[in-house]
Design a protein around this motif. Structure first.
Motif, mmCIF file in Angstrom:
data_model
loop_
_atom_site.group_PDB
_atom_site.id
_atom_site.type_symbol
_atom_site.label_atom_id
_atom_site.label_comp_id
_atom_site.label_asym_id
_atom_site.label_seq_id
_atom_site.Cartn_x
_atom_site.Cartn_y
_atom_site.Cartn_z
ATOM 1 N N LEU A 35 0.832 -1.207 0.000
ATOM 2 C CA LEU A 35 0.000 0.000 0.000
ATOM 3 C C LEU A 35 0.867 1.258 0.000
ATOM 4 C CD1 LEU A 35 -2.819 1.308 0.166
ATOM 5 C CD2 LEU A 35 -2.664 1.102 2.653
ATOM 6 N N ILE A 36 1.977 1.227 0.742
ATOM 7 C CA ILE A 36 2.883 2.389 0.743
ATOM 8 C C ILE A 36 3.413 2.636 -0.661
ATOM 9 C CG2 ILE A 36 5.102 3.290 1.549
ATOM 10 C CD1 ILE A 36 4.581 1.880 4.199
ATOM 11 N N ASP A 37 3.853 1.573 -1.323
ATOM 12 C CA ASP A 37 4.372 1.720 -2.685
ATOM 13 C C ASP A 37 3.272 2.186 -3.641
ATOM 14 O OD1 ASP A 37 6.835 0.899 -1.752
ATOM 15 O OD2 ASP A 37 6.530 -1.203 -2.305
ATOM 16 N N TYR A 38 2.061 1.686 -3.431
ATOM 17 C CA TYR A 38 0.921 2.087 -4.262
ATOM 18 C C TYR A 38 0.629 3.579 -4.089
ATOM 19 C CZ TYR A 38 -3.980 2.542 -5.748
ATOM 20 O OH TYR A 38 -5.140 2.957 -6.347
ATOM 21 N N THR A 39 0.571 4.046 -2.831
ATOM 22 C CA THR A 39 0.274 5.465 -2.598
ATOM 23 C C THR A 39 1.377 6.357 -3.167
ATOM 24 O OG1 THR A 39 1.222 5.320 -0.356
ATOM 25 C CG2 THR A 39 -1.177 5.095 -0.570
ATOM 26 N N TYR A 40 2.614 5.896 -3.054
ATOM 27 C CA TYR A 40 3.731 6.666 -3.616
ATOM 28 C C TYR A 40 3.552 6.835 -5.131
ATOM 29 C CZ TYR A 40 8.425 7.841 -5.211
ATOM 30 O OH TYR A 40 9.487 8.447 -5.821
ATOM 31 N N GLU A 41 3.227 5.738 -5.793
ATOM 32 C CA GLU A 41 3.058 5.779 -7.247
ATOM 33 C C GLU A 41 1.879 6.660 -7.659
ATOM 34 O OE1 GLU A 41 2.602 1.678 -8.221
ATOM 35 O OE2 GLU A 41 4.656 1.181 -7.621
ATOM 36 N N LYS A 42 0.849 6.711 -6.803
ATOM 37 C CA LYS A 42 -0.357 7.473 -7.125
ATOM 38 C C LYS A 42 -0.304 8.924 -6.651
ATOM 39 C CE LYS A 42 -2.630 4.063 -9.028
ATOM 40 N NZ LYS A 42 -3.037 4.092 -10.454
ATOM 41 N N GLY A 43 0.810 9.318 -6.035
ATOM 42 C CA GLY A 43 0.932 10.701 -5.571
ATOM 43 C C GLY A 43 0.122 10.999 -4.328
ATOM 44 N N MET A 44 -0.145 9.954 -3.528
ATOM 45 C CA MET A 44 -0.868 10.127 -2.271
ATOM 46 C C MET A 44 0.104 10.083 -1.101
ATOM 47 S SD MET A 44 -3.914 7.357 -2.870
ATOM 48 C CE MET A 44 -4.859 7.302 -4.388
ATOM 49 N N ALA A 45 -0.228 10.783 -0.029
ATOM 50 C CA ALA A 45 0.573 10.697 1.194
ATOM 51 C C ALA A 45 0.209 9.419 1.944
ATOM 52 C CB ALA A 45 0.315 11.909 2.078
ATOM 53 N N PHE A 46 1.188 8.856 2.632
ATOM 54 C CA PHE A 46 0.916 7.731 3.539
ATOM 55 C C PHE A 46 1.272 8.211 4.944
ATOM 56 C CE2 PHE A 46 1.752 3.969 6.028
ATOM 57 C CZ PHE A 46 0.715 3.126 5.659
ATOM 58 N N ILE A 47 0.288 8.126 5.843
ATOM 59 C CA ILE A 47 0.462 8.652 7.199
ATOM 60 C C ILE A 47 0.379 7.490 8.190
ATOM 61 C CG2 ILE A 47 -0.368 10.345 8.883
ATOM 62 C CD1 ILE A 47 -1.928 11.672 6.517
ATOM 63 N N PRO A 48 1.523 6.947 8.629
ATOM 64 C CA PRO A 48 1.457 5.819 9.561
ATOM 65 C C PRO A 48 1.022 6.261 10.948
ATOM 66 C CG PRO A 48 3.750 6.408 9.114
ATOM 67 C CD PRO A 48 2.904 7.322 8.295
#
Length: 281
Positions: free
Chosen positions: A194-207
């Motif tokens: 999911l982190i890699d997916y959000t990175y590719e989609k230009g979304m932030a990932f907030i753990p």
């Protein structure tokens, strides 16, 4: 899994530049994230100190207190410093200390949004996140008042929390998503894809729960790396997350001024690729 060089800032929604080391306000409530914080004066001091230290991304939620946390933030920081982004969440019902029940009823969601606007004393919520998808309610129904609020200019950006890639894709058919907030840290790694997916989609990932220092098997290695950097274990845990991917935004929370200062210093710690790998990169 690949790492990225640590960048100090991130553009939320591709537009709003914020410092990647933010602050999570959940701890500024009573026990069990219920009721008013015990020492309100200290909590206000911590919030002011965070902003003074360079934090311009603060995460809260309607459910923290409930409601008390958002009011506290406004009391401490309003009128807000230019560039300060306050993210809140809705969609979680509270039954008491430690009690959380997803509530995707559209009327409840609308009430959450309108209440957050008033408590935070803003005309527009910078980032509104759905705290949980309610399995009892079709997500398009849950998000109908969110879509309306976006169209009315009451919400600028929308994010999700504790979701899978499939759920993100489902929601994106309804409205754009700029961030995902899931449990992730050195010890909890099930959202790697999911982190890699959000990175590719230009979304932030907030753990959320970013300060966990991982399994006992890593304890000696973390301590060794911390010693090399003259850092604490918690600082290394945060530095590892910052290196994991450049779209990761951190929201460590604390009610201690000392710990706040400690957490902020994590942004200046640059782990080597070898150190990152040693910690299970």
């Amino acid at each position: 899994m690949t790492t990225t060089n640590t960048h100090a800032t991130y553009k939320l929604g591709g537009e709003v530049e914020i410092n990647r080391l933010g602050y999570g306000a959940m701890q500024l409530t009573g026990p069990g994230v219920w009721g008013e914080v015990n020492d309100r004066d200290n909590a206000i001091e911590v919030l002011k100190a965070a902003v003074a230290a360079g934090v311009n991304f603060i995460d809260t939620a309607e459910a923290y207190g409930p409601k008390f946390n958002e009011t506290l933030i406004a009391d401490a920081l309003h009128p807000y410093k230019k560039g300060l982004v306050i993210a809140t969440k809705g969609g979680f019902g509270r039954t008491g200390p430690g009690g959380w029940i997803p509530n995707g009823d559209p009327a409840f969601i609308k009430e959450n949004i309108e209440g957050s606007l008033k408590r935070l004393k803003v005309d527009t919520i910078d980032l509104w996140q759905l705290h949980r998808i309610d399995p009892q309610v079709p997500v398009e129904k849950t998000l109908a008042p969110v879509v309306e609020a976006v169209q009315a200019g009451k919400i600028r950006y929308v994010g999700l929390s504790e979701v899978s890639i499939e759920q993100v894709e489902e929601v994106e058919k309804i409205l754009p998503i700029v961030s995902v907030q899931n449990l992730y840290n050195l010890g909890e790694r099930r959202w790697e894809e999911l982190i890699d997916y959000t990175y590719e989609k230009g979304m932030a990932f907030i753990p959320w729960y970013p300060l966990a220092s991982g399994p006992d098997a890593l304890a000696e290695m973390i301590s060794s790396i911390a010693a090399k950097h003259k850092a604490t274990v918690a600082q290394i845990a945060l530095a590892w997350l910052l290196k994991r991917s450049s779209n990761i935004l951190l929201i460590p929370g604390t009610s201690s001024l000392t710990h706040l200062t400690e957490n902020m210093k994590a942004a200046s710690i640059e782990l080597t690729d070898e150190e990152f790998e040693q910690l299970g990169g």
